[in-house]
Design an enzyme around this catalytic site. Structure first.
Site, short mmCIF file in Angstrom:
data_model
loop_
_atom_site.label_atom_id
_atom_site.label_comp_id
_atom_site.label_asym_id
_atom_site.label_seq_id
_atom_site.Cartn_x
_atom_site.Cartn_y
_atom_site.Cartn_z
N HIS A 148 -19.09 -48.47 18.75
CA HIS A 148 -18.13 -48.59 19.71
C HIS A 148 -17.21 -50.08 19.40
O HIS A 148 -16.35 -50.48 19.88
CB HIS A 148 -18.71 -48.74 21.16
CG HIS A 148 -19.31 -47.61 21.69
ND1 HIS A 148 -18.46 -46.85 22.73
CD2 HIS A 148 -20.11 -46.76 21.38
CE1 HIS A 148 -18.99 -45.83 22.88
NE2 HIS A 148 -20.21 -45.74 22.32
N ASP A 162 -11.42 -56.51 19.04
CA ASP A 162 -12.22 -55.66 19.91
C ASP A 162 -12.15 -54.38 19.34
O ASP A 162 -11.01 -53.86 18.70
CB ASP A 162 -11.15 -55.75 21.03
CG ASP A 162 -12.01 -55.61 22.44
OD1 ASP A 162 -13.00 -54.83 22.40
OD2 ASP A 162 -11.49 -55.75 23.47
C1 GDG Z 1 -17.07 -52.12 24.03
C2 GDG Z 1 -16.28 -52.59 23.08
C3 GDG Z 1 -14.87 -50.69 23.61
C4 GDG Z 1 -14.83 -54.67 33.49
N1 GDG Z 1 -15.10 -55.53 34.63
C5 GDG Z 1 -15.31 -54.85 35.45
C6 GDG Z 1 -15.47 -53.48 35.12
N2 GDG Z 1 -15.09 -53.58 33.94
C7 GDG Z 1 -14.99 -52.30 33.06
C8 GDG Z 1 -13.52 -52.13 32.58
C9 GDG Z 1 -13.72 -51.23 31.28
C10 GDG Z 1 -14.95 -51.89 30.78
O1 GDG Z 1 -15.85 -52.68 31.74
C11 GDG Z 1 -14.91 -52.86 29.58
O2 GDG Z 1 -14.51 -52.00 28.42
P1 GDG Z 1 -13.73 -52.70 27.23
O3 GDG Z 1 -13.37 -51.52 26.18
O4 GDG Z 1 -12.63 -53.58 27.75
O5 GDG Z 1 -14.81 -53.67 26.45
P2 GDG Z 1 -16.38 -54.00 26.04
O6 GDG Z 1 -17.24 -54.03 27.44
O7 GDG Z 1 -16.49 -54.93 25.23
O8 GDG Z 1 -16.64 -52.64 25.49
C12 GDG Z 1 -14.58 -51.96 23.28
C13 GDG Z 1 -15.71 -50.12 24.57
O9 GDG Z 1 -16.96 -50.74 24.14
C14 GDG Z 1 -15.78 -48.64 24.43
O10 GDG Z 1 -15.81 -48.01 23.28
O11 GDG Z 1 -13.36 -50.19 24.07
O12 GDG Z 1 -14.12 -52.69 22.17
O13 GDG Z 1 -16.26 -54.05 22.88
O14 GDG Z 1 -14.11 -49.77 31.47
O15 GDG Z 1 -12.98 -51.42 33.79
N3 GDG Z 1 -15.62 -52.29 35.75
C15 GDG Z 1 -16.20 -52.66 37.18
N4 GDG Z 1 -15.99 -54.03 37.62
C16 GDG Z 1 -15.97 -54.89 36.83
O16 GDG Z 1 -15.86 -56.30 37.28
N5 GDG Z 1 -16.45 -51.44 37.91
#
Ligand code: GDG
Length: 480
Positions: free
Chosen positions: A176, A385
């Site tokens: 990921h 990222d």
């Molecule tokens: C890894 C990789 C890759 C965040 N705060 C809250 C919340 N979130 C959710 C967001 C989003 C998820 O968490 C974060 O996903 P990201 O992709 O932005 O980042 P990582 O956590 O670093 O994820 C990344 C991912 O894996 C998937 O392969 O895209 O690059 O680093 O869905 O909405 N959700 C809720 N409350 C929050 O306060 N419900």
């Protein structure tokens, strides 16, 4: 290292026998205490669970992962048609395998060393031990010829360990996070073991073609294997393919959630509570040093200080979800951001109005959707990222073609979301001028960009991602 036990030595679990098995650091369920004090499990609302649910149900699927509480061993159980197989971790393993090797060694190393990775031999030993435990558990619950899909950087040794235990399985792996260039990866004292661990899979999925190329270049240079296009042939004849599968979100699900009367009403309420600003900027991230939160806040603070944005007209809402709080680097980052937010609001705020609203908390999905709908400019500025799902979620929650996405070139999402307002997160002046442009651009320009972004996000959702990976994994590899 891997594979000191043979298949016969690994006793098969008689109760669980699944033909589709997901192996991930965490289970897709969280333990909750209900009103009457009893304990229940609630499905965590992640995209991965949503995407895999149909495959899981059709194939009597099982999910192998840690349940989140140290020093506790639990039996497998059923939840919503999925067999949940908890793997125990001790307090010491959480510190060494998870917080240590996964999050203080691999995480910074794979994200362009934006923080210095720490190398400790006892962390590595714990990583090997825990990976073996996951591999053995997966071997026990997999039916003959089953498909096993291993997830992410915490479990990179599992494919090889599992293949040695159960050569009959079809094994997929998805990373990921980014896969770094050889020049950085080779810092890792255990680089050979990790590359060989991954090569145990039949298919290794990365977020971007560039990451797959980094991996292929690495194994070509450093291992005695044969590499042709995306195929790596090992001395024993096993073929592993390495390809890109950019992950996505449940686009329709987010869109529909944002359209419910409750979420729509909440989104209006948020704008009112913020003083009905002309422009609402929004940032949503785990509080992580890879996400470029400091850079974007500094840019916003300077724009306000220079009078290029009027603090009576604009507001920046930054949600920073608490994350990995026991890792030193994360505690330090939290202090730095607290200080920066205080300085910006101290200088530009007045009674009843602060230009920056900083929320160090996590929120329900409905609240996230309401914030995405309320915002005018979504600001996503990671230094590196793998993908960044927040950028895609914002696009999916738009009602019509309004709103602007400011997106770092260093996020995997930039590869697909070409019509975003792109920035270099290392260039504060570039962030500043792009925030200004996104806030003031004509409606026609914003609509033109947003239409293309929406099409991208709806045409390529999470089911598309899972289906492409699994059908490639299923396909027979033709001889060269
Ligand atoms: C890894 C990789 C890759 C965040 N705060 C809250 C919340 N979130 C959710 C967001 C989003 C998820 O968490 C974060 O996903 P990201 O992709 O932005 O980042 P990582 O956590 O670093 O994820 C990344 C991912 O894996 C998937 O392969 O895209 O690059 O680093 O869905 O909405 N959700 C809720 N409350 C929050 O306060 N419900």
């Amino acid at each position: 290292m891997a594979g000191t036990r043979t298949r016969a030595q690994v006793e098969r679990d008689t109760e669980v026998s699944a033909s589709f098995v997901v192996v991930a650091n965490r289970l897709p369920v969280d333990r909750v205490v209900t009103d009457d004090g009893s304990v229940a499990w609630r499905t965590s609302p992640g995209g991965l669970v949503t995407a895999l649910e149909p495959v899981m149900k059709k194939n009597e699927g099982a999910w192998v992962g840690w349940h989140g509480a140290p020093d506790e061993t639990l039996d497998p159980f059923e939840d919503g048609g999925i067999t949940i197989v908890p793997v125990p971790l001790s307090t010491n393993e959480v510190a060494e395998y998870y917080e240590g090797f996964s999050n203080a060694t691999l995480w910074p190393l794979y994200h362009d060393v934006v923080a210095p990775p720490a190398f400790h031999r006892e962390w590595w030993d714990a990583y090997v031990r825990v990976n073996r435990r996951f591999a053995e558990r997966a071997a026990q619950v997999s039916d003959t010829g089953a498909t096993v899909w291993v997830q992410d950087y915490q479990l990179q040794l599992v494919p090889q360990m599992l293949r040695e235990l159960r050569p009959d399985l079809r094994i997929g792996f998805f990373l990921h996070i980014p896969f770094p260039p050889v020049e950085l990866f080779q810092q890792l004292p255990w680089r050979r073991q990790i590359s060989e661990g991954l090569l145990g899979a039949d298919l290794i999925g990365f977020q971007l073609p560039g990451a797959a190329q980094n991996f292929l270049r690495l194994v070509r240079q450093r291992l005695s294997v044969q590499v042709r296009r995306d195929r790596v042939t090992l001395p024993d004849g096993h073929v592993a393919r390495a390809k890109a599968y950019p992950i996505s979100i449940d686009s329709r699900g987010f869109h529909d959630l944002a359209r419910t009367p409750e979420v729509t009403a909440r989104s209006h309420e948020i704008r009112r509570d913020l003083g009905s600003p002309k422009v609402m900027f929004l940032g949503v991230d785990r509080l992580d040093y890879t996400k470029g939160i400091k850079q974007r806040l500094r840019a916003f603070g300077e724009l306000v200080a220079e009078g290029r944005l009027d603090p009576d007209e604009v507001v920046f809402v930054q949600v920073a979800t608490p994350s990995r709080e026991r890792v030193e680097e994360y505690r330090h980052l939290r202090d730095e951001i607290d200080m920066l937010v205080g300085r910006i609001n101290g200088e530009a705020g007045r009674i009843g109005r602060s230009p920056l609203v900083y929320l160090h908390a996590s929120f329900p999905r409905e609240e996230m959707a309401a914030m995405y709908s309320a915002a005018d400019v979504m600001v996503v500025t990671p230094l590196r990222d793998g993908m960044n799902l927040v950028a895609k979620e914002f696009v999916a929650c738009r009602d019509g073609d309004n709103g602007a996405l400011v997106l770092s070139e260093f996020a995997g999402a930039a590869y697909e979301l070409k019509q975003a307002y792109k920035i270099n997160p290392y260039d504060i002046n570039d962030i500043k001028s792009t925030l200004e442009l996104a806030a003031n651009d004509s409606e026609a320009n914003k609509a033109r960009r947003m239409r293309t972004l929406r099409k991208q996000v709806f045409d390529n959702d999470i089911s598309h991602w899972a289906d492409s990976f699994l059908s490639d994994l299923d396909a027979e590899v033709s001889p060269e």
